[in-house]
Design an enzyme around this catalytic site. Structure first.
Site, PDB file in Angstrom:
ATOM      1  N   ASP A   7       4.946  -5.094   0.021  1.00 55.13           N
ATOM      2  CA  ASP A   7       5.708  -5.929   0.950  1.00 55.13           C
ATOM      3  C   ASP A   7       5.321  -7.388   0.723  1.00 55.13           C
ATOM      4  O   ASP A   7       4.196  -7.686   0.271  1.00 55.13           O
ATOM      5  CB  ASP A   7       5.431  -5.533   2.404  1.00 55.13           C
ATOM      6  CG  ASP A   7       6.347  -6.264   3.372  1.00 55.13           C
ATOM      7  OD1 ASP A   7       7.574  -6.108   3.260  1.00 55.13           O
ATOM      8  OD2 ASP A   7       5.839  -7.012   4.232  1.00 55.13           O
ATOM      9  N   GLU A   9       5.820 -11.576   2.453  1.00 52.98           N
ATOM     10  CA  GLU A   9       6.316 -12.516   3.456  1.00 52.98           C
ATOM     11  C   GLU A   9       6.658 -13.802   2.712  1.00 52.98           C
ATOM     12  O   GLU A   9       6.000 -14.158   1.716  1.00 52.98           O
ATOM     13  CB  GLU A   9       5.277 -12.780   4.543  1.00 52.98           C
ATOM     14  CG  GLU A   9       4.849 -11.545   5.326  1.00 52.98           C
ATOM     15  CD  GLU A   9       5.972 -10.891   6.096  1.00 52.98           C
ATOM     16  OE1 GLU A   9       6.980 -11.579   6.408  1.00 52.98           O
ATOM     17  OE2 GLU A   9       5.865  -9.696   6.391  1.00 52.98           O
ATOM     18  N   HIS A  57       6.451 -14.114  10.649  1.00 54.38           N
ATOM     19  CA  HIS A  57       5.110 -13.831  10.133  1.00 54.38           C
ATOM     20  C   HIS A  57       4.006 -14.708  10.723  1.00 54.38           C
ATOM     21  O   HIS A  57       2.823 -14.357  10.622  1.00 54.38           O
ATOM     22  CB  HIS A  57       5.075 -13.914   8.599  1.00 54.38           C
ATOM     23  CG  HIS A  57       5.560 -15.207   8.013  1.00 54.38           C
ATOM     24  ND1 HIS A  57       4.966 -16.425   8.250  1.00 54.38           N
ATOM     25  CD2 HIS A  57       6.583 -15.464   7.150  1.00 54.38           C
ATOM     26  CE1 HIS A  57       5.579 -17.360   7.575  1.00 54.38           C
ATOM     27  NE2 HIS A  57       6.583 -16.816   6.901  1.00 54.38           N
ATOM     28  N   HIS A 151       4.959  -9.551  11.691  1.00 51.16           N
ATOM     29  CA  HIS A 151       5.019  -8.967  10.355  1.00 51.16           C
ATOM     30  C   HIS A 151       3.836  -9.482   9.539  1.00 51.16           C
ATOM     31  O   HIS A 151       3.469 -10.648   9.615  1.00 51.16           O
ATOM     32  CB  HIS A 151       6.322  -9.366   9.664  1.00 51.16           C
ATOM     33  CG  HIS A 151       7.534  -8.702  10.220  1.00 51.16           C
ATOM     34  ND1 HIS A 151       8.504  -8.151   9.422  1.00 51.16           N
ATOM     35  CD2 HIS A 151       7.930  -8.487  11.490  1.00 51.16           C
ATOM     36  CE1 HIS A 151       9.459  -7.633  10.176  1.00 51.16           C
ATOM     37  NE2 HIS A 151       9.134  -7.842  11.447  1.00 51.16           N
ATOM     38  N   ASP A 156       2.422  -4.145   6.910  1.00 51.84           N
ATOM     39  CA  ASP A 156       3.715  -3.484   6.729  1.00 51.84           C
ATOM     40  C   ASP A 156       3.678  -2.521   5.547  1.00 51.84           C
ATOM     41  O   ASP A 156       4.315  -1.462   5.584  1.00 51.84           O
ATOM     42  CB  ASP A 156       4.813  -4.526   6.535  1.00 51.84           C
ATOM     43  CG  ASP A 156       5.150  -5.250   7.829  1.00 51.84           C
ATOM     44  OD1 ASP A 156       4.518  -4.954   8.866  1.00 51.84           O
ATOM     45  OD2 ASP A 156       6.040  -6.119   7.811  1.00 51.84           O
TER      46      ASP A 156
END
Length: 239
Positions: A7, A9, A57, A151, A156
């Site tokens: 994942d 950001e 985030h 997040h 995640d």
């Protein structure tokens, strides 16, 4: 087989507009077992995050300014990911950003050196017509995400790893191969004799039993009542 659950950001939604990756989280599994060899890196993007991304985030420009830039970590990331199966929720988004970052450095596109799998597409096929965000999948499959207030790439990825294991658990069963046998002729049924008495019986631990019970609860929730597994394996209550 080595699997990476990944994942990212980012500062925004489009690398073509100059948006950059600010956090990368990878969880490693080998043959569906967690290894602990994870990768988690923050990056200095040399720009502010958009208000919408920052709300998601919470990684401020000031916080990120203390970390290396992507180009400082690119070789390490590329070697970590190369030759693996990578699982990403809504893979097109993260792959677009990874390729933009690697492309700036003249490095190959990630899908040329690793197999990319989209868990969102998998979920839509498995649960058609339902919401399949990571939060909804956690709820549906009994994966606790109570600690997910913002997040985070590693958080995640860890949740997605649990979700992916739950989603695909039925696809990986006991496979018994026989070798050095003549190939089966078309139209014929092949009968293989197997002595089950030679199998060693492994008794489930208390932890495994608890995980199994939690999985059955998730099955019941997904079925909207008593799942077929319980109906077939558990005795009916006495009248």
């Amino acid at each position: 087989m080595r699997q990476i659950i990944l994942d990212t950001e980012t500062t925004g939604f489009d690398p073509a507009e100059g948006d950059r990756i600010v956090e990368l989280g990878c969880v490693e599994l080998i043959d569906r077992q967690f290894t602990g060899n994870n990768l988690h890196i923050y990056f200095n993007p040399d720009r502010d995050s958009s208000p919408g991304a920052l709300e998601v985030h919470g990684l401020t420009t000031e916080f990120l300014s203390q970390f290396n830039r992507f180009e400082d970590e690119a070789a390490r990331i590329f070697e970590y990911l190369k030759g693996t199966e990578i699982y990403i929720h809504n893979a097109a988004f993260d792959v677009k950003f990874l390729n933009a970052e690697f492309g700036r450095l003249g490095m190959p596109q990630i899908e040329t050196v690793a197999a990319i799998h989209d868990t969102l597409a998998m979920a839509r096929e498995q649960y058609p017509g339902k919401r399949n965000s990571l939060d909804m999948l956690c709820e549906r499959l009994g994966v606790s995400n109570a600690h997910r207030t913002l997040h985070g790439a590693l958080l995640d990825a860890e949740l997605l790893a649990e979700v992916w294991l739950a989603m695909t658990r039925g696809q990986f069963g006991l496979v018994m191969e026989h070798r050095d046998q003549p190939s089966q002729r078309e139209g014929q049924t092949e009968v293989i004799r197997f002595d089950a008495s030679v199998l060693r019986v492994e008794v489930a631990s208390e932890t495994e039993l608890a995980e199994h019970a939690a999985y059955l609860e998730a099955l019941d929730q997904a079925a909207g009542g008593v799942s077929l597994w319980r109906k077939l394996t558990e005795p009916a209550p006495a009248a």
